[in-house]
Structures are given as structure tokens and as C-alpha cells.
Design a protein around this motif. Structure first.
Motif, PDB file in Angstrom:
ATOM      1  N   GLN A  98       0.843  -1.192   0.000  1.00  0.00           N
ATOM      2  CA  GLN A  98       0.000   0.000   0.000  1.00  0.00           C
ATOM      3  C   GLN A  98       0.880   1.244   0.000  1.00  0.00           C
ATOM      4  O   GLN A  98       1.871   1.300   0.727  1.00  0.00           O
ATOM      5  N   LEU A  99       0.520   2.197  -0.823  1.00  0.00           N
ATOM      6  CA  LEU A  99       1.260   3.446  -0.934  1.00  0.00           C
ATOM      7  C   LEU A  99       0.349   4.602  -0.523  1.00  0.00           C
ATOM      8  O   LEU A  99      -0.780   4.697  -0.991  1.00  0.00           O
ATOM      9  N   GLN A 100       0.846   5.454   0.323  1.00  0.00           N
ATOM     10  CA  GLN A 100       0.057   6.569   0.851  1.00  0.00           C
ATOM     11  C   GLN A 100       0.779   7.867   0.552  1.00  0.00           C
ATOM     12  O   GLN A 100       1.813   8.162   1.157  1.00  0.00           O
ATOM     13  N   ALA A 101       0.222   8.655  -0.373  1.00  0.00           N
ATOM     14  CA  ALA A 101       0.814   9.936  -0.726  1.00  0.00           C
ATOM     15  C   ALA A 101       0.211  11.045   0.122  1.00  0.00           C
ATOM     16  O   ALA A 101      -0.964  10.998   0.485  1.00  0.00           O
ATOM     17  N   SER A 109       3.881   0.594   2.797  1.00  0.00           N
ATOM     18  CA  SER A 109       3.716  -0.332   3.909  1.00  0.00           C
ATOM     19  C   SER A 109       4.473  -1.638   3.680  1.00  0.00           C
ATOM     20  O   SER A 109       4.644  -2.417   4.605  1.00  0.00           O
ATOM     21  N   ARG A 110       4.919  -1.864   2.470  1.00  0.00           N
ATOM     22  CA  ARG A 110       5.595  -3.115   2.169  1.00  0.00           C
ATOM     23  C   ARG A 110       7.033  -3.098   2.677  1.00  0.00           C
ATOM     24  O   ARG A 110       7.764  -2.146   2.479  1.00  0.00           O
ATOM     25  N   ARG A 111       7.428  -4.212   3.291  1.00  0.00           N
ATOM     26  CA  ARG A 111       8.795  -4.297   3.781  1.00  0.00           C
ATOM     27  C   ARG A 111       9.784  -4.435   2.639  1.00  0.00           C
ATOM     28  O   ARG A 111      10.976  -4.252   2.836  1.00  0.00           O
ATOM     29  N   THR A 112       9.279  -4.750   1.418  1.00  0.00           N
ATOM     30  CA  THR A 112      10.164  -4.876   0.261  1.00  0.00           C
ATOM     31  C   THR A 112      10.320  -3.568  -0.487  1.00  0.00           C
ATOM     32  O   THR A 112      10.809  -3.544  -1.610  1.00  0.00           O
ATOM     33  N   PHE A 113       9.893  -2.455   0.130  1.00  0.00           N
ATOM     34  CA  PHE A 113       9.962  -1.141  -0.504  1.00  0.00           C
ATOM     35  C   PHE A 113      11.307  -0.877  -1.136  1.00  0.00           C
ATOM     36  O   PHE A 113      11.397  -0.384  -2.255  1.00  0.00           O
ATOM     37  N   THR A 148       9.930   5.505   2.475  1.00  0.00           N
ATOM     38  CA  THR A 148       9.284   6.722   1.994  1.00  0.00           C
ATOM     39  C   THR A 148      10.050   7.305   0.813  1.00  0.00           C
ATOM     40  O   THR A 148      11.282   7.317   0.815  1.00  0.00           O
ATOM     41  N   VAL A 149       9.287   7.786  -0.160  1.00  0.00           N
ATOM     42  CA  VAL A 149       9.866   8.501  -1.292  1.00  0.00           C
ATOM     43  C   VAL A 149       9.299   9.918  -1.265  1.00  0.00           C
ATOM     44  O   VAL A 149       8.149  10.134  -0.851  1.00  0.00           O
ATOM     45  N   TYR A 150      10.106  10.868  -1.680  1.00  0.00           N
ATOM     46  CA  TYR A 150       9.736  12.276  -1.626  1.00  0.00           C
ATOM     47  C   TYR A 150       9.804  12.912  -3.016  1.00  0.00           C
ATOM     48  O   TYR A 150      10.547  12.451  -3.887  1.00  0.00           O
ATOM     49  N   ALA A 163       5.096   2.130  -7.464  1.00  0.00           N
ATOM     50  CA  ALA A 163       6.257   1.261  -7.257  1.00  0.00           C
ATOM     51  C   ALA A 163       6.372   0.287  -8.423  1.00  0.00           C
ATOM     52  O   ALA A 163       5.363  -0.239  -8.902  1.00  0.00           O
ATOM     53  N   GLY A 164       7.601   0.050  -8.859  1.00  0.00           N
ATOM     54  CA  GLY A 164       7.803  -0.866  -9.975  1.00  0.00           C
ATOM     55  C   GLY A 164       9.260  -1.128 -10.224  1.00  0.00           C
ATOM     56  O   GLY A 164      10.049  -1.239  -9.278  1.00  0.00           O
ATOM     57  N   THR A 165       9.618  -1.210 -11.500  1.00  0.00           N
ATOM     58  CA  THR A 165      11.002  -1.448 -11.903  1.00  0.00           C
ATOM     59  C   THR A 165      11.406  -0.423 -12.944  1.00  0.00           C
ATOM     60  O   THR A 165      10.546   0.138 -13.637  1.00  0.00           O
ATOM     61  N   ALA A 166      12.701  -0.182 -13.048  1.00  0.00           N
ATOM     62  CA  ALA A 166      13.167   0.811 -14.010  1.00  0.00           C
ATOM     63  C   ALA A 166      14.539   0.434 -14.533  1.00  0.00           C
ATOM     64  O   ALA A 166      15.423   0.066 -13.757  1.00  0.00           O
TER      65      ALA A 166
END
Length: 120
Positions: free
Chosen positions: A1-4, A23-27, A76-78, A96-99
Motif C-alpha cells: 500500500q502506498l500513501q501519498a 507499507s511493504r517491507r520490500t519497498f 518513503t519517497v519524496y 512502485a515498480g522497476t526501471a
């Protein structure tokens, strides 16, 4: 879950910092991106940062004004936004994804948006 969070009303030329808590521990294993959708327009890519934080990528219209960063210890990402313009008005979403290097990335998980309004 992502909360902006962090959106709001700001005058042109002002600054805002958006946050996106995961909320993911794999963030820390995901690339994170910010997107935005202005009224009547399609969603567009804004910025992304790879999992380690070592590489960032921006759309041309925000280069030099926006800075994406992340704190993996805080999951957290800003998005630091400066010199805001009325055309930056939009709902901002984190994802969240891949790049791969030099690309915006592909995103599988999306948060709810936070509204940024820039008045002239």
C-alpha cells in the motif's frame, strides 16, 4: 500500500514537498515513481528513482525544479517541488515498480493521489 501526502495550495514560485509512505517491507527493492494528472488530461510521468536511490530520471518540464529522493529506512519517497507553476496543478500519484537506466520505468503498484494546486 502506498500513501501519498503533502499536497495543497501554493502560489506560483512556491515550493511543496510530497511524501509517499509504503507499507511493504520490500519497498527498498522497488523503483519508485511520481506521476500526475491534470484536469482533463491524461496521467503523465514526472520523476522516478531506482531502488538504491543512485539514479533518477525526470520529465523535461520539471528538470531543475523537482527533486525525487527516497529514504529506504523509512519506506518513503519524496518529491521536492520548487519554482512551482500553475501548469504543475494536478493530482500527484506515487507508484512502485522497476526501471531500467534512462527510462521512466514500469509500475505495478499505485497509491491514491494528493492534489497540488498552484495559483497564479
Amino acid at each position: 500500500q502506498l500513501q501519498a501526502s503533502g499536497g495543497g495550495l501554493v502560489q506560483a514560485g512556491g515550493s511543496l514537498r510530497l511524501s509517499c509512505a509504503a507499507s511493504r517491507r520490500t519497498f527498498s527493492s522497488y523503483a519508485m515513481g511520481w506521476f500526475r494528472q491534470a484536469p482533463g488530461k491524461e496521467r503523465e510521468f514526472v520523476a522516478r528513482i531506482i531502488s538504491s536511490g543512485g539514479s533518477t530520471y525526470y520529465t523535461g518540464s520539471v528538470k531543475g525544479r523537482f527533486t525525487i529522493s527516497r529514504d529506504n529506512a523509512k519506506n518513503t519517497v519524496y518529491l521536492q517541488m520548487t519554482s512551482l507553476k500553475p501548469e504543475d496543478t494536478a493530482v500527484y500519484y506515487c507508484a512502485a515498480g522497476t526501471a531500467q537506466p534512462g527510462t521512466p520505468g514500469k509500475y505495478d503498484y499505485w497509491g491514491q493521489g494528493t492534489l497540488v494546486t498552484v495559483s497564479s
